[in-house]
Motif scaffolding. Structure first.
Motif, PDB file in Angstrom:
ATOM      1  N   MET A  19     -38.562  10.705  14.685  1.00  0.00           N
ATOM      2  CA  MET A  19     -38.608  12.140  14.723  1.00  0.00           C
ATOM      3  C   MET A  19     -37.864  12.707  13.516  1.00  0.00           C
ATOM      4  N   HIS A  20     -38.472  13.707  12.892  1.00  0.00           N
ATOM      5  CA  HIS A  20     -37.876  14.330  11.711  1.00  0.00           C
ATOM      6  C   HIS A  20     -37.192  15.625  12.113  1.00  0.00           C
ATOM      7  N   SER A  21     -36.030  15.871  11.530  1.00  0.00           N
ATOM      8  CA  SER A  21     -35.342  17.121  11.824  1.00  0.00           C
ATOM      9  C   SER A  21     -35.919  18.272  11.019  1.00  0.00           C
ATOM     10  N   ASP A  22     -36.553  17.972   9.875  1.00  0.00           N
ATOM     11  CA  ASP A  22     -37.164  19.003   9.041  1.00  0.00           C
ATOM     12  C   ASP A  22     -38.514  18.507   8.530  1.00  0.00           C
ATOM     13  N   PRO A  23     -39.599  18.764   9.274  1.00  0.00           N
ATOM     14  CA  PRO A  23     -40.899  18.241   8.871  1.00  0.00           C
ATOM     15  C   PRO A  23     -41.438  18.854   7.578  1.00  0.00           C
ATOM     16  N   ILE A  24     -41.048  20.083   7.245  1.00  0.00           N
ATOM     17  CA  ILE A  24     -41.525  20.689   5.998  1.00  0.00           C
ATOM     18  C   ILE A  24     -40.866  20.005   4.802  1.00  0.00           C
ATOM     19  N   ALA A  25     -39.582  19.700   4.900  1.00  0.00           N
ATOM     20  CA  ALA A  25     -38.903  18.966   3.831  1.00  0.00           C
ATOM     21  C   ALA A  25     -39.516  17.576   3.671  1.00  0.00           C
ATOM     22  N   ASP A  26     -39.910  16.960   4.777  1.00  0.00           N
ATOM     23  CA  ASP A  26     -40.577  15.657   4.725  1.00  0.00           C
ATOM     24  C   ASP A  26     -41.910  15.771   3.971  1.00  0.00           C
ATOM     25  N   LEU A  27     -42.680  16.822   4.248  1.00  0.00           N
ATOM     26  CA  LEU A  27     -43.949  17.055   3.535  1.00  0.00           C
ATOM     27  C   LEU A  27     -43.709  17.208   2.044  1.00  0.00           C
ATOM     28  N   LEU A  28     -42.752  18.044   1.667  1.00  0.00           N
ATOM     29  CA  LEU A  28     -42.473  18.285   0.251  1.00  0.00           C
ATOM     30  C   LEU A  28     -41.973  17.030  -0.447  1.00  0.00           C
ATOM     31  N   THR A  29     -41.156  16.242   0.242  1.00  0.00           N
ATOM     32  CA  THR A  29     -40.653  15.003  -0.340  1.00  0.00           C
ATOM     33  C   THR A  29     -41.780  14.003  -0.548  1.00  0.00           C
ATOM     34  N   ALA A  72     -45.062   8.843  -8.347  1.00  0.00           N
ATOM     35  CA  ALA A  72     -45.663   7.510  -8.331  1.00  0.00           C
ATOM     36  C   ALA A  72     -47.127   7.543  -8.774  1.00  0.00           C
ATOM     37  N   LYS A  73     -47.642   8.745  -9.063  1.00  0.00           N
ATOM     38  CA  LYS A  73     -49.025   8.959  -9.517  1.00  0.00           C
ATOM     39  C   LYS A  73     -50.049   8.424  -8.505  1.00  0.00           C
ATOM     40  N   LEU A  74     -49.786   8.688  -7.222  1.00  0.00           N
ATOM     41  CA  LEU A  74     -50.704   8.282  -6.160  1.00  0.00           C
ATOM     42  C   LEU A  74     -51.902   9.231  -6.113  1.00  0.00           C
ATOM     43  N   VAL A  75     -53.046   8.717  -5.674  1.00  0.00           N
ATOM     44  CA  VAL A  75     -54.244   9.544  -5.545  1.00  0.00           C
ATOM     45  C   VAL A  75     -54.159  10.393  -4.287  1.00  0.00           C
ATOM     46  N   THR A  76     -53.742   9.779  -3.175  1.00  0.00           N
ATOM     47  CA  THR A  76     -53.609  10.514  -1.917  1.00  0.00           C
ATOM     48  C   THR A  76     -52.245  10.249  -1.298  1.00  0.00           C
ATOM     49  N   VAL A  77     -51.810  11.196  -0.484  1.00  0.00           N
ATOM     50  CA  VAL A  77     -50.555  11.080   0.250  1.00  0.00           C
ATOM     51  C   VAL A  77     -50.860  11.420   1.701  1.00  0.00           C
ATOM     52  N   ASP A  78     -50.400  10.587   2.636  1.00  0.00           N
ATOM     53  CA  ASP A  78     -50.614  10.836   4.060  1.00  0.00           C
ATOM     54  C   ASP A  78     -49.332  11.373   4.695  1.00  0.00           C
ATOM     55  N   VAL A  79     -49.509  12.427   5.512  1.00  0.00           N
ATOM     56  CA  VAL A  79     -48.397  13.122   6.149  1.00  0.00           C
ATOM     57  C   VAL A  79     -48.780  13.373   7.601  1.00  0.00           C
ATOM     58  N   PRO A  80     -47.848  13.281   8.538  1.00  0.00           N
ATOM     59  CA  PRO A  80     -48.167  13.655   9.918  1.00  0.00           C
ATOM     60  C   PRO A  80     -48.635  15.114   9.983  1.00  0.00           C
ATOM     61  N   THR A  89     -53.522  12.892  11.066  1.00  0.00           N
ATOM     62  CA  THR A  89     -52.809  12.772   9.804  1.00  0.00           C
ATOM     63  C   THR A  89     -53.402  13.753   8.803  1.00  0.00           C
ATOM     64  N   LEU A  90     -52.559  14.315   7.984  1.00  0.00           N
ATOM     65  CA  LEU A  90     -52.978  15.204   6.912  1.00  0.00           C
ATOM     66  C   LEU A  90     -53.018  14.383   5.630  1.00  0.00           C
ATOM     67  N   ARG A  91     -54.199  14.213   5.054  1.00  0.00           N
ATOM     68  CA  ARG A  91     -54.358  13.431   3.822  1.00  0.00           C
ATOM     69  C   ARG A  91     -54.496  14.396   2.649  1.00  0.00           C
ATOM     70  N   ILE A  92     -53.538  14.359   1.735  1.00  0.00           N
ATOM     71  CA  ILE A  92     -53.475  15.275   0.599  1.00  0.00           C
ATOM     72  C   ILE A  92     -53.940  14.534  -0.649  1.00  0.00           C
ATOM     73  N   THR A  93     -54.908  15.113  -1.360  1.00  0.00           N
ATOM     74  CA  THR A  93     -55.392  14.548  -2.617  1.00  0.00           C
ATOM     75  C   THR A  93     -54.648  15.228  -3.757  1.00  0.00           C
ATOM     76  N   MET A  94     -53.945  14.434  -4.540  1.00  0.00           N
ATOM     77  CA  MET A  94     -53.104  14.967  -5.611  1.00  0.00           C
ATOM     78  C   MET A  94     -53.952  15.377  -6.822  1.00  0.00           C
ATOM     79  N   ARG A  95     -53.413  16.269  -7.656  1.00  0.00           N
ATOM     80  CA  ARG A  95     -54.104  16.746  -8.847  1.00  0.00           C
ATOM     81  C   ARG A  95     -53.316  16.318 -10.087  1.00  0.00           C
ATOM     82  N   TYR A  96     -54.029  15.761 -11.062  1.00  0.00           N
ATOM     83  CA  TYR A  96     -53.426  15.318 -12.317  1.00  0.00           C
ATOM     84  C   TYR A  96     -54.266  15.825 -13.472  1.00  0.00           C
TER      85      TYR A  96
END
Length: 131
Positions: free
Chosen positions: A1-11, A19-27, A58-65
């Motif tokens: 359990m996270h005490s601050d889920p928004i900070a977890d998303l931003l981190t 790390a130049k990842l293509v996608t990031v998975d977040v609860p 899961t929320l899958r975020i596609t990064m932009r480069y």
């Protein structure tokens, strides 16, 4: 359990960009979807989708480069924290970094950028700043 889920998303977004990842998975949560909607509208991420491959959504975020594989997010930081909430009235929502940065606020009318909040003349809790 996270005490601050928004900070977890931003981190996770910050670490994925470094790390130049293509996608990031977040609860998944509704507020995280709204933050990602704004990040996509402002051009910081390519897109996002809610996947139900596992037991929990899961929320899958596609990064932009850019062409040189540099992230469009230079800095993303949490402003209002569970231990110290930061609320700003509309008069204190001045542009930051000459208008190139974006603040994401949660207001009585939903999650929006600082520009939208200034247009509507409403203040709220400043969740994060992105540039």
């Amino acid at each position: 359990m996270h005490s601050d889920p928004i900070a977890d998303l931003l981190t996770r977004i910050r670490n994925g960009a470094q790390a130049k990842l293509v996608t990031v998975d977040v609860p998944h949560s509704k507020i995280k979807v709204e933050i990602c909607r704004i990040l996509q509208a402002e051009g910081y991420i390519k897109g996002y989708e809610v996947t139900t491959e596992s037991q929990f959504p899961t929320l899958r975020i596609t990064m932009r480069y850019d062409g040189k594989r540099n992230s469009s997010i230079k800095r993303i930081s949490r402003v209002s924290k569970p231990g110290l909430r930061v609320y700003k009235p509309t008069t204190d929502l001045r542009p930051i970094r000459s208008g190139l940065a974006t603040r994401i606020l949660t207001t009585s009318q939903g999650v929006m950028t600082d520009r939208e909040a200034r247009k509507r003349h409403i203040g709220g809790e400043v969740l994060c700043e992105v540039w």
